[in-house]
Design a protein around this motif. Structure first.
Motif, PDB file in Angstrom:
ATOM      1  N   THR A  82       0.847  -1.177   0.000  1.00 54.29           N
ATOM      2  CA  THR A  82       0.000   0.000   0.000  1.00 54.29           C
ATOM      3  C   THR A  82       0.888   1.234   0.000  1.00 54.29           C
ATOM      4  N   SER A  86       1.498   8.003   5.605  1.00 54.29           N
ATOM      5  CA  SER A  86       1.654   9.448   5.754  1.00 54.29           C
ATOM      6  C   SER A  86       3.001   9.873   5.218  1.00 54.29           C
ATOM      7  N   GLN A 351      -0.196   8.822  -2.236  1.00 62.51           N
ATOM      8  CA  GLN A 351      -1.079   8.849  -1.063  1.00 62.51           C
ATOM      9  C   GLN A 351      -2.482   9.296  -1.465  1.00 62.51           C
ATOM     10  N   LEU A 352      -2.520  10.318  -2.304  1.00 59.21           N
ATOM     11  CA  LEU A 352      -3.805  10.859  -2.765  1.00 59.21           C
ATOM     12  C   LEU A 352      -4.582   9.799  -3.537  1.00 59.21           C
ATOM     13  N   SER A 354      -4.261   6.568  -3.381  1.00 60.97           N
ATOM     14  CA  SER A 354      -4.696   5.457  -2.516  1.00 60.97           C
ATOM     15  C   SER A 354      -5.912   5.869  -1.687  1.00 60.97           C
ATOM     16  N   GLN A 355      -5.950   7.154  -1.284  1.00 60.13           N
ATOM     17  CA  GLN A 355      -7.131   7.625  -0.538  1.00 60.13           C
ATOM     18  C   GLN A 355      -8.364   7.603  -1.432  1.00 60.13           C
ATOM     19  N   GLN A 356      -8.187   8.032  -2.668  1.00 58.09           N
ATOM     20  CA  GLN A 356      -9.317   8.044  -3.605  1.00 58.09           C
ATOM     21  C   GLN A 356      -9.801   6.628  -3.883  1.00 58.09           C
ATOM     22  N   GLU A 358      -9.603   4.123  -1.899  1.00 59.04           N
ATOM     23  CA  GLU A 358     -10.313   3.616  -0.727  1.00 59.04           C
ATOM     24  C   GLU A 358     -11.758   4.101  -0.724  1.00 59.04           C
ATOM     25  N   GLN A 359     -11.937   5.355  -1.177  1.00 55.51           N
ATOM     26  CA  GLN A 359     -13.294   5.915  -1.185  1.00 55.51           C
ATOM     27  C   GLN A 359     -14.152   5.305  -2.285  1.00 55.51           C
TER      28      GLN A 359
END
Ligand code: AKG
Ligand code: FE2
Length: 381
Positions: A82, A86, A351-352, A354-356, A358-359
């Motif tokens: 992943t 941070s 990071q961005l 991976s956050q997207q 996840e959503q």
């Protein structure tokens, strides 16, 4: 020495006191020696403890990137690693991504690589400057056919569009400025029509081919997904980096098709016109020529290392091109690994994403690939 100490002790005794029995002297001496011995031992003990702690800290801080470097590219799953949870705002000391480089050893050196289960591929070093390898049988004949058919199914577009010679009159009638023509023709807005501005004819196109992009994520043809896994294993790069790179580009060259000498990314696509034209005409005079062979992969680094595990300067020796196809049709498939020269920016980007992800629903892969997406920020490794 001991006797001398005894003498001194005896001299300091008060004369009225009875002489100490001989057997007590060693006791006194032993007590003095024990204390100093204890002190010395404690000092050494502390120094030793501090050394051990320093060593542990050193190992700890040096192990972080190394664990990721060997982020098990051979286990076969692209989703194991992943992106970093941070990203430190400015500190470079906590890097969670590392770009390993395969050792070339020497020209002709062969190393065995595990790309698919129950098979060992051989990777041969063809050049050290630039670092370049050849991997025969990277794709089977059947897999090559699948890639070609998928590309045909999707449809290919002309790699570099110029004004068709018979329509030059139209552009004159419209009285278009060079900038307007440029923007009209630069269909994907990649800024690669410099030759047009210089009035170069169709026969002198930097690239004379047809291409398409094939997405390689979940839900796509198994061969395309496998191909990306092999690239990850071969390069030993972090899977997340490979996943976020451009999709597979499939290119078709017909007879007369070519791609002049170029660097795959960087400030200027073409080195200079002389190189450009000479390379097309005198392709056989290049330092290294690789005959296209079905299923054989060629892998090289366009960028040198920065010495700290990230990309550095563009490797000037990576200037390359596709020689003119003299007969038949040539098909190639390009997998570029895009790396932002700015480590922090790459880490933030990952990071961005991976956050997207996840959503989003894990099944949702409908996002179309935008070929301009990497142009500003990323350069190809
Ligand atoms: O056609 C070739 O062999 C080279 C292709 C190439 O360099 C590219 O697509 O960037
Ligand atoms: Fe290229």
């Amino acid at each position: 020495m001991m006797e001398t100490q005894d003498d001194v002790l005896e001299e300091q005794e008060i004369p009225t006191l009875p002489t100490l029995p001989r057997e007590r002297v060693p006791l006194q001496k032993s007590s003095v020696c024990s204390r100093s011995y204890f002190m010395v031992v404690m000092v050494f003990f502390h120094v030793y403890i501090i050394n051990v702690i320093a060593l542990l800290l050193y190992v700890h801080y040096n192990n972080g990137p190394r664990e990721l470097r060997t982020a098990n590219p051979s286990s076969g799953s692209n989703n194991r690693q992943t992106p970093p949870a941070s990203v430190p705002p400015s500190s470079e000391s906590h890097r969670s991504l590392y770009l390993p480089r395969i050792e070339g050893i020497r020209v002709g050196h062969v190393q065995k690589v595990s790309l698919v289960p129950n098979k060992v591929h051989e990777m041969r070093t063809l050049s050290l400057k630039p670092l370049l390898f050849e991997i025969p049988g990277f794709l089977t004949e059947e897999e090559c056919s699948v890639v070609v058919r998928l590309a045909q199914l999707k449809g290919l577009s002309e790699s570099q569009v110029m004004v068709p010679e018979d329509q030059e009159e139209l552009t004159e009638q419209l009285d278009l400025s060079p900038e307007e023509i440029f923007n009209l023709l630069d269909l994907n807005q990649d800024g690669q029509l410099q030759l047009q501005e210089r009035g170069v004819k169709r026969s002198q196109l930097v690239r004379n081919s047809w291409h398409t992009w094939l997405y390689q994520g979940k839900g796509t043809h198994q061969v395309l997904q496998t191909l990306r896994q092999r690239v990850t294993r071969l390069t030993r790069l972090p899977p997340s980096l490979v996943e976020l790179s451009e999709p597979l580009q499939v290119v078709r060259y017909e007879q007369g098709g070519h791609y002049h000498a170029h660097h795959d990314s960087g400030p200027s696509l073409i080195q200079n016109d002389v190189d450009l034209l000479d390379t097309r005409k005198h392709c056989d005079k290049g330092n290294l020529r690789v005959k296209p062979t079905k299923g054989t992969a060629v892998f090289w680094y366009n960028y040198l290392s920065d010495g700290k595990g990230w990309v550095g300067e563009q490797d000037e020796y990576s200037l390359h091109g596709g020689c003119v196809v003299t007969r038949g049709t040539k098909w190639i498939a390009n997998n570029w690994i895009n790396v932002d020269p700015d480590y922090q920016r790459q880490a933030r980007y990952q990071q961005l994403v991976s956050q997207q992800q996840e959503q989003q629903s894990p099944e949702d892969h409908s996002t179309e690939y935008d070929p301009n997406q990497h142009n500003d920020l990323h350069q190809d490794l």
